[in-house]
Design an enzyme around this catalytic site. Structure first.
Site: not given
Ligand SMILES: *Cc1c(COP(=O)(O)O)cnc(C)c1O
Length: 404
Positions: A21, A188, A216, A244, A247, A276-277, A362
């Site tokens: 990478r 994704s 996603h 999330t 994204k 965790t903080t 991946t």
């Molecule tokens: C990117 C991703 C995550 C993790 O989310 P982050 O906020 O980037 O840590 C979880 N599930 C899927 C399917 C993802 O593509």
């Protein structure tokens, strides 16, 4: 043990398989997305980013930036502690309310990332529910896989997006077993979408809990950006929706939305939540602004889908092979690790186009691809330039074209 030699040998293995990478060093510029500066040694150049997960450009939206400036001046930099010990800011609570409302659930819980939300929630469920078996779609994200592994619960993998296979496996287990079905809405790498309604019907038949990763899809689908389950009117039948803030919402952080009791349980038992903080108030303020905007604005979602259709039809006309997908993700299939990397390098160096190559692990070997994510901010000229560049490189690499 010669550790250094071991690391070198392992890294050489990655180089040989063309899957070492290399990070492209960018400087995102607020107000010019999808344009960015690219740093390569002494050279600085302008590139157009075609592979960002900031799907709608919300990371530079004026309302988001304003909210973040405001929170920085009001609260300072960090949260100041874990959620339990002085780190719960007023706007963490407001954000959790926004998220619960987005998914029409009683409650929501924030995590430092989507990865951590999957890992901690599935890990905590599997470890604490007696007689638990977790049914996991074979295409699930690494964060779910690691969470399930960490839980030490029994795991069964069902065929990707295959409710019949799920039904077959669930039928092996009696009513004494606790069952959790974990899957995603938009996958994704292929951009395909789960048959959520059919999977829910199977899960309900076997009285299984359902865990849906909408990472996603949140912000992008449904009348308020609640995801595919919102679009299909299925949110109330899903036990847990995970998403999330990193994204389509353009910032950082992760969450789950579920019943009050469920959220209280995870809040109280998940190590990855407790120790965790908390997210910086700046981040949560930006997320609130982004979510609120996308709950009411259809403009970004409509323009996003229009850009995707336009790019797809232009690629098709040139015979550039894409995986057909019903989502916003456009995978251009190269199916050769070395060529995929080479095309990506040339796009960057000669055409100022940045698309990260996606190689094993991946995606499976021989399905190497350029994963393109058009945004509402890519112009017609950007699309023309990209299609022209890909078409030239397709000829140079003697890659086969799809028959239009
Ligand atoms: C990117 C991703 C995550 C993790 O989310 P982050 O906020 O980037 O840590 C979880 N599930 C899927 C399917 C993802 O593509």
């Amino acid at each position: 043990m010669n550790f250094e030699a071991l690391f070198t040998a392992k890294l050489n293995g990655l180089h040989e398989e063309h899957r070492y990478r290399v990070f492209t060093e960018l400087e995102r510029r607020a107000g010019s997305f999808p344009r960015a500066k690219r740093y390569a040694g002494e050279n600085v150049s302008d590139v157009t980013v075609w592979c960002s997960n900031d799907y709608l450009g919300m990371g530079q939206h004026p309302k988001v930036i304003e909210a973040m400036h405001g929170a920085l001046d009001l609260c300072g930099a960090g949260a100041g502690g874990t959620r339990n010990i002085s780190g719960t800011n007023h706007n963490h609570v407001i954000l959790e309310r926004e998220l619960a409302d987005l998914h029409a659930k009683e409650a929501a819980l924030l995590f430092t990332s989507g990865y951590v939300s999957n890992w901690a929630t599935l890990g905590t469920l599997g470890a604490n529910i007696p007689n638990c078996v977790i049914l996991s779609d074979e295409g699930n994200h690494a964060s779910m896989i690691e969470g399930i592994r960490h839980s030490r619960a029994e795991k069964r993998i069902f065929k990707h997006n295959d409710p019949a296979d799920l039904d077959r496996i669930l039928s092996e287990y009696g009513p004494e077993r606790s069952k959790i079905v974990a899957f995603e809405s938009v996958y994704s790498m292929d951009g395909d979408i789960a048959p959520i309604g059919e999977i829910l019907a199977v899960a309900e038949k076997h009285r299984a809990m359902t865990y849906l990763d909408e990472v996603h899809a949140v912000g992008l689908y449904g009348p308020r950006g609640g995801g595919i389950a919102e679009r299909e009117g299925l949110m109330d039948r899903i036990t847990v929706i995970e998403g999330t803030l990193g994204k389509a919402f353009g910032i950082a952080g992760g969450y789950i939305a579920a019943s009050t009791n469920f959220v209280d349980f995870i809040r109280s038992f998940a190590s990855g939540f407790i120790f965790t903080t908390a997210l910086p108030p700046v981040v949560t303020a930006g997320a609130i602004a982004s979510i609120r905007h996308l709950k009411v604005s259809q403009f970004e979602r409509a323009r996003h889908q229009e850009r995707v259709r336009k790019l797809r039809s232009r690629l098709e006309a040139k015979g550039i092979p894409t995986l057909p997908s019903p989502s916003h993700i456009v995978p251009v299939m190269v199916c050769d690790a070395a060529k995929c990397k080479w095309i990506s390098d040339i796009l960057l160096d000669r055409y100022g186009i940045y698309i990260q190559p996606i190689n094993y692990p991946t995606v499976p070997r021989k399905t190497e691809r350029l994963r393109i994510t058009p945004s509402p901010l890519h112009t017609d000229a950007d699309i023309d330039h990209l299609v022209h560049a890909l078409s030239e490189l397709w000829s140079q690499c003697a890659l086969t074209r799809a028959v239009a």
